[in-house]
Structure formats: C-alpha cells, structure tokens
Design a protein around this motif. Structure first.
Motif, short mmCIF file in Angstrom:
data_model
loop_
_atom_site.label_atom_id
_atom_site.label_comp_id
_atom_site.label_asym_id
_atom_site.label_seq_id
_atom_site.Cartn_x
_atom_site.Cartn_y
_atom_site.Cartn_z
N GLN A 1 98.71 18.27 -3.60
CA GLN A 1 99.74 17.19 -3.38
C GLN A 1 99.17 16.01 -2.45
N ARG A 2 97.99 16.35 -1.64
CA ARG A 2 97.41 15.42 -0.55
C ARG A 2 98.75 14.92 0.15
N ASN A 3 99.44 15.77 0.78
CA ASN A 3 100.74 15.54 1.59
C ASN A 3 100.28 15.04 2.97
N ARG A 4 100.34 13.90 3.59
CA ARG A 4 99.83 13.48 4.85
C ARG A 4 100.73 13.88 6.08
N ASN A 5 102.07 14.35 5.70
CA ASN A 5 102.74 15.15 6.65
C ASN A 5 102.17 16.36 7.04
N ALA A 6 101.85 17.04 6.23
CA ALA A 6 101.26 18.49 6.06
C ALA A 6 99.89 18.53 6.71
N VAL A 7 99.06 17.58 6.44
CA VAL A 7 97.94 17.26 7.00
C VAL A 7 97.79 17.06 8.49
N LEU A 8 98.78 16.24 8.85
CA LEU A 8 98.87 15.87 10.19
C LEU A 8 99.47 17.15 10.92
N LEU A 9 100.37 17.69 10.60
CA LEU A 9 100.73 19.03 11.11
C LEU A 9 99.48 20.21 11.33
N VAL A 10 98.64 20.04 10.09
CA VAL A 10 97.82 21.51 10.44
C VAL A 10 96.71 20.88 11.30
N CYS A 11 96.66 19.51 11.18
CA CYS A 11 95.30 18.98 12.00
C CYS A 11 95.72 19.15 13.53
N ALA A 12 96.99 18.93 13.87
CA ALA A 12 97.35 19.21 15.16
C ALA A 12 97.50 20.58 15.77
N ASN A 13 97.86 21.15 14.59
CA ASN A 13 97.89 22.83 15.05
C ASN A 13 96.41 23.24 15.21
N THR A 14 95.48 22.88 14.24
CA THR A 14 94.13 23.27 14.55
C THR A 14 93.51 22.63 16.03
N LEU A 15 93.71 21.53 16.15
CA LEU A 15 93.29 20.97 17.39
C LEU A 15 94.08 21.68 18.75
N GLY A 16 95.19 22.12 18.74
CA GLY A 16 95.88 22.75 19.65
C GLY A 16 95.25 23.91 19.83
N THR A 17 95.31 24.85 18.85
CA THR A 17 94.76 26.05 18.80
C THR A 17 93.40 26.05 19.65
N ALA A 18 92.50 25.09 19.09
CA ALA A 18 91.23 25.08 19.53
C ALA A 18 91.28 24.75 21.02
N ILE A 19 92.06 23.89 21.58
CA ILE A 19 92.26 23.75 22.99
C ILE A 19 92.43 24.59 23.71
N VAL A 20 93.65 25.57 23.31
CA VAL A 20 93.63 26.92 23.87
C VAL A 20 92.77 27.92 23.99
N VAL A 21 92.04 28.13 22.76
CA VAL A 21 90.95 29.05 22.72
C VAL A 21 89.79 28.72 23.58
N THR A 22 89.41 27.39 23.64
CA THR A 22 88.39 26.96 24.71
C THR A 22 88.63 26.90 25.97
N SER A 23 89.83 26.88 26.31
CA SER A 23 90.42 26.92 27.66
C SER A 23 90.48 28.54 28.07
N ALA A 24 90.81 29.28 27.13
CA ALA A 24 90.65 30.86 27.23
C ALA A 24 89.33 31.23 27.41
N ILE A 25 88.35 30.74 26.59
CA ILE A 25 86.85 31.16 26.83
C ILE A 25 86.47 30.83 28.27
N LEU A 26 86.70 29.32 28.52
CA LEU A 26 85.98 28.86 29.84
C LEU A 26 86.82 29.58 31.11
N SER A 27 88.05 30.24 30.73
CA SER A 27 88.82 30.80 32.06
C SER A 27 88.44 32.51 32.08
N SER A 28 87.63 32.87 30.92
CA SER A 28 87.27 34.32 31.08
C SER A 28 86.32 34.45 32.07
N ASP A 29 86.39 35.45 32.86
CA ASP A 29 85.33 35.52 33.82
C ASP A 29 84.36 36.52 33.48
#
Length: 142
Positions: A44-72
C-alpha cells in the motif's frame, strides 16, 4: 592474528544479536498497529507505517549500539552478548509501552492513524516518541 579473528567473530556475533533485536522490534510494532506492516509498507506504500517502522528501527539500533558500547569487554564475549540482548529487549519493550501510553492519552487512536492511507501528523508524534524513548534507554546504559 588471533585477536583479529576473535574481534571479527565478536563483530559477527554482536551483529547477529542486533539483527534479532531489530526483527523483534519490527514484530512488536506490527503487533501494536492494525493491519500487517509488510502489506501497509510494500503493497500500500503507506507513509505513516513507513515512518513508524523507520523510527522503530533507528530507535532499536540506538539502544543496541549503546548496549554494545557499554558492555564491558572484561566480562567476556558471552556476557557481553547477553547484556546486549537484554538491554535491546528492554529498549523494544519500553518503546512499545511508550507507543501504547501515547495512544491511550491521545484524542484519537494513533495506532489507527498509522494504517490510514493519508499522511497524518500523529505518525510523526509516534515516530519521535520511539526515537526519544530509545535515546533515554540508551543514556541509561552509559
């Protein structure tokens, strides 16, 4: 040479954990919104869904990156991978709760606006909340 091989394998392992968490983030987003994300986005090329999934992907990547960097590195690869997975799951869960809370207090259901074919400003609110929540979780890891 052994250090290069170990670091390469560690990078692959962390990448694998990251991909699993990203997929889980997508699945959770799909479960929280009406309709199927793959249909909304690719068919359907729904822009609202694309925006939400993009934000979720970026947000998840931010958390995972921070978790990797903070792992001792002194706790070992296995413990580092486990802590990354745990913190990644926490990030996905907190972003899901944030989405539900915003949907609860908003005058109209954001979850339904996400599946609307017309672009809606509420999708930007939800997307920004995903990234902001992820940044908060990431900051808590440092």
């Amino acid at each position: 040479m052994n250090e290069i091989l170990f670091n390469a394998l560690a990078a692959l392992a962390y990448g694998g954990v990251g991909i699993i968490i990203l997929v889980l983030g997508y699945v959770v987003t799909d479960l929280l919104t009406p309709g199927k994300m793959h249909e909304l986005i690719w068919e359907q090329r729904n822009r609202n869904a694309v925006l939400l999934v993009c934000a979720n992907t970026l947000g998840t990547a931010i958390v995972v990156t921070s978790a990797i960097l903070s792992s001792d590195s002194e706790i070992g690869l296995g413990a580092g991978l486990l802590s990354t997975a745990v913190y990644g799951l926490i990030g996905v869960g907190v972003m899901a709760v944030s989405f539900l809370l915003i949907d609860l207090i908003a005058p109209a259901k954001i979850a339904h606006m996400i599946s609307s074919p017309e672009p809606h400003p509420a999708s930007w609110v939800s997307a920004a909340a995903h990234v902001a929540t992820a940044m908060v979780v990431a900051a808590a890891l440092t």
